[in-house]
Design a protein around this motif. Structure first.
Motif, PDB file in Angstrom:
ATOM      1  N   LEU A 351       0.085  10.167  10.252  1.00  0.00           N
ATOM      2  CA  LEU A 351       0.302  11.084   9.137  1.00  0.00           C
ATOM      3  C   LEU A 351       1.388  10.569   8.201  1.00  0.00           C
ATOM      4  O   LEU A 351       1.302  10.723   6.981  1.00  0.00           O
ATOM      5  CB  LEU A 351       0.661  12.470   9.664  1.00  0.00           C
ATOM      6  CG  LEU A 351      -0.462  13.220  10.384  1.00  0.00           C
ATOM      7  CD1 LEU A 351       0.078  14.478  11.060  1.00  0.00           C
ATOM      8  CD2 LEU A 351      -1.581  13.577   9.416  1.00  0.00           C
ATOM      9  N   GLU A 352       2.429   9.974   8.775  1.00  0.00           N
ATOM     10  CA  GLU A 352       3.489   9.403   7.947  1.00  0.00           C
ATOM     11  C   GLU A 352       2.955   8.254   7.095  1.00  0.00           C
ATOM     12  O   GLU A 352       3.278   8.149   5.912  1.00  0.00           O
ATOM     13  CB  GLU A 352       4.627   8.907   8.829  1.00  0.00           C
ATOM     14  CG  GLU A 352       5.796   8.328   8.041  1.00  0.00           C
ATOM     15  CD  GLU A 352       6.919   7.868   8.941  1.00  0.00           C
ATOM     16  OE1 GLU A 352       7.860   7.245   8.439  1.00  0.00           O
ATOM     17  OE2 GLU A 352       6.859   8.136  10.163  1.00  0.00           O
ATOM     18  N   ARG A 353       2.116   7.411   7.689  1.00  0.00           N
ATOM     19  CA  ARG A 353       1.547   6.296   6.938  1.00  0.00           C
ATOM     20  C   ARG A 353       0.617   6.807   5.826  1.00  0.00           C
ATOM     21  O   ARG A 353       0.603   6.284   4.720  1.00  0.00           O
ATOM     22  CB  ARG A 353       0.784   5.370   7.877  1.00  0.00           C
ATOM     23  CG  ARG A 353       0.195   4.150   7.197  1.00  0.00           C
ATOM     24  CD  ARG A 353      -0.141   3.057   8.174  1.00  0.00           C
ATOM     25  NE  ARG A 353      -0.962   3.516   9.274  1.00  0.00           N
ATOM     26  CZ  ARG A 353      -0.544   3.622  10.527  1.00  0.00           C
ATOM     27  NH1 ARG A 353       0.696   3.315  10.843  1.00  0.00           N
ATOM     28  NH2 ARG A 353      -1.348   4.054  11.488  1.00  0.00           N
ATOM     29  N   GLN A 354      -0.166   7.864   6.126  1.00  0.00           N
ATOM     30  CA  GLN A 354      -1.032   8.427   5.107  1.00  0.00           C
ATOM     31  C   GLN A 354      -0.211   8.957   3.931  1.00  0.00           C
ATOM     32  O   GLN A 354      -0.587   8.786   2.778  1.00  0.00           O
ATOM     33  CB  GLN A 354      -1.889   9.554   5.703  1.00  0.00           C
ATOM     34  CG  GLN A 354      -2.931   9.095   6.694  1.00  0.00           C
ATOM     35  CD  GLN A 354      -3.909   8.116   6.095  1.00  0.00           C
ATOM     36  OE1 GLN A 354      -4.485   8.366   5.041  1.00  0.00           O
ATOM     37  NE2 GLN A 354      -4.094   6.984   6.753  1.00  0.00           N
ATOM     38  N   GLY A 355       0.915   9.603   4.254  1.00  0.00           N
ATOM     39  CA  GLY A 355       1.777  10.112   3.187  1.00  0.00           C
ATOM     40  C   GLY A 355       2.363   9.008   2.346  1.00  0.00           C
ATOM     41  O   GLY A 355       2.458   9.118   1.120  1.00  0.00           O
ATOM     42  N   ASP A 356       2.753   7.902   2.984  1.00  0.00           N
ATOM     43  CA  ASP A 356       3.317   6.767   2.241  1.00  0.00           C
ATOM     44  C   ASP A 356       2.269   6.160   1.315  1.00  0.00           C
ATOM     45  O   ASP A 356       2.554   5.796   0.167  1.00  0.00           O
ATOM     46  CB  ASP A 356       3.813   5.695   3.215  1.00  0.00           C
ATOM     47  CG  ASP A 356       5.055   6.134   3.969  1.00  0.00           C
ATOM     48  OD1 ASP A 356       5.697   7.109   3.510  1.00  0.00           O
ATOM     49  OD2 ASP A 356       5.367   5.542   5.009  1.00  0.00           O
ATOM     50  N   GLU A 357       1.022   6.037   1.792  1.00  0.00           N
ATOM     51  CA  GLU A 357      -0.030   5.448   0.973  1.00  0.00           C
ATOM     52  C   GLU A 357      -0.377   6.337  -0.210  1.00  0.00           C
ATOM     53  O   GLU A 357      -0.623   5.872  -1.315  1.00  0.00           O
ATOM     54  CB  GLU A 357      -1.268   5.198   1.836  1.00  0.00           C
ATOM     55  CG  GLU A 357      -1.067   4.093   2.861  1.00  0.00           C
ATOM     56  CD  GLU A 357      -2.262   3.917   3.796  1.00  0.00           C
ATOM     57  OE1 GLU A 357      -3.215   4.713   3.645  1.00  0.00           O
ATOM     58  OE2 GLU A 357      -2.241   2.996   4.639  1.00  0.00           O
ATOM     59  N   GLU A 358      -0.379   7.659   0.020  1.00  0.00           N
ATOM     60  CA  GLU A 358      -0.637   8.585  -1.093  1.00  0.00           C
ATOM     61  C   GLU A 358       0.491   8.525  -2.115  1.00  0.00           C
ATOM     62  O   GLU A 358       0.263   8.634  -3.315  1.00  0.00           O
ATOM     63  CB  GLU A 358      -0.806  10.001  -0.550  1.00  0.00           C
ATOM     64  CG  GLU A 358      -2.078  10.180   0.273  1.00  0.00           C
ATOM     65  CD  GLU A 358      -2.137  11.552   0.926  1.00  0.00           C
ATOM     66  OE1 GLU A 358      -1.184  12.349   0.696  1.00  0.00           O
ATOM     67  OE2 GLU A 358      -3.112  11.823   1.640  1.00  0.00           O
ATOM     68  N   GLY A 359       1.721   8.343  -1.645  1.00  0.00           N
ATOM     69  CA  GLY A 359       2.857   8.281  -2.553  1.00  0.00           C
ATOM     70  C   GLY A 359       2.857   7.028  -3.391  1.00  0.00           C
ATOM     71  O   GLY A 359       3.446   6.995  -4.480  1.00  0.00           O
TER      72      GLY A 359
END
Length: 361
Positions: A351-359
């Motif tokens: 989930l943290e990686r998904q958030g970083d990619e969206e950012g």
């Protein structure tokens, strides 16, 4: 004293309360406060550049270490090594001018994305596991970084056979002790003997799970460890099983599909998704670097979500739909807690990686 010095001294005597104007670069006067403000703005800009370039500096050593590992195992003529070298040459072509601040800083994100694609695509031959020590922190849970390839392979088999995960907990010492035992009964006995240490390791590891979407599940699983300490094993197992179900329902299936995009998902339900990913990996020979620690979690989950009327290992399905002394056993308590904890750790990273990619979009 020359005429210029005399003139300056006289001007100072005539206006003693006025600060003399500093001369910069000859006869042109520049307000010192403006210079300070310019320096401040330049420093702020430089700091922002440093923040943007941080991913570059973090990934360069990782890429070089990966290249050396591949080279040492597979030789200079191997195609896999050429993939890494090609990626390294391309990224250097981007990072050199970026570091010199001569090109658009957006290239940094293109570079980061390119390296991410490379790591996702590199296959993981078994021999290469011996070289993971140099970059183990990026690909293995912290409690397994000191193990060799033979031990890692054995852990995968244990997960499948005993229905638990040893990712992130318990401590390395206990993992190594488990690997010395030949039967499930012996391993369950060792876990029971070291119960408090195992629970301590789970509680400590759960502190790293801080994604807001997982907060409630972490709270419940922490209560499950306290329930186990108090001697109420059935209650601890039930809570762990419910955390597993909730985590899979809300995030787990999507995590598996993202982690193993090469699999064909034709089966339904949690067990079908898990089985599709595990079967497609063909033991573990088809895994990439990033998939390895996810596979460590999945191997124990097949048994936990399997159907059927009987089970010799922890089974969430039977615990929820066929509660009995047979489906709630003392030897199932710690495996259920370890498995639920490992899934939360894996989901937190995903989930943290998904958030970083969206950012970064």
């Amino acid at each position: 004293m020359n005429d210029e010095d005399t003139t300056d001294a006289a001007a100072a005597d005539e206006a003693p309360d006025m600060a003399p104007t500093r001369q910069w670069g000859g006869s042109t006067g520049i307000d010192l406060s403006g210079v300070i403000e310019s320096v401040r703005q330049t420093q702020a800009w430089y700091d922002s550049v440093e923040q943007i370039l941080a991913p570059v500096r973090r990934h360069l050593p990782l890429l070089e270490s990966t290249r050396r590992s591949v080279d040492s195992v597979m030789g200079p003529a191997n195609a896999l090594r050429q993939v890494v070298l090609d990626a390294q040459r391309q990224t250097r072509g981007i990072t050199a001018p970026v570091l010199a601040l001569q090109r658009d800083l957006r290239d940094v994100y293109d570079w980061h994305s390119h390296i991410d694609d490379v790591l996702r695509s590199i296959s993981l031959p078994r021999a290469l596991l011996d070289q993971l020590a140099t970059t183990a922190a990026a690909f293995l849970p912290s409690n397994l970084t000191d193990l060799d390839s033979k031990d890692l392979y054995a852990i995968l088999e244990l997960g499948e056979d005993d229905g638990f995960s040893l990712a992130w907990a318990p401590r390395t010492e206990i993992v190594q002790a488990l690997l010395l035992l030949s039967t499930r009964k012996e391993r369950n006995a060792l876990l029971a003997e070291r119960r408090d240490d195992v629970l301590d390791d789970i509680d400590t590891s759960l502190q790293a799970v801080d994604h807001p979407a997982l907060t409630d599940m972490v709270t419940i699983l922490s209560r499950a460890t306290r329930t186990a300490r108090a001697g109420f094993g059935e209650g601890a197992q039930a809570l762990a099983g419910n955390v597993l179900e909730t985590a899979m329902k809300w995030h787990g299936n999507a995590w598996i599909r993202r982690s193993f995009p090469q699999a064909t998902y034709t089966k339904t339900g949690h067990h079908g998704t898990i089985a599709s990913a595990l079967d497609e990996a063909d033991g573990w020979g088809g895994l990439t670097f990033r998939q390895f620690k996810h596979y460590l979690v999945l191997t124990g989950m097949r048994n936990a979500f399997a159907g059927g009327a009987t089970q010799d290992t922890f089974n969430r399905h039977l615990g929820a739909h066929c509660a009995s002394p047979d489906s709630y056993r003392p030897e199932f308590v710690l495996p259920s807690l370890l498995l639920a904890h490992a899934l939360l750790r894996a989901l937190d990273q995903d989930l943290e990686r998904q958030g970083d990619e969206e950012g970064d979009v």
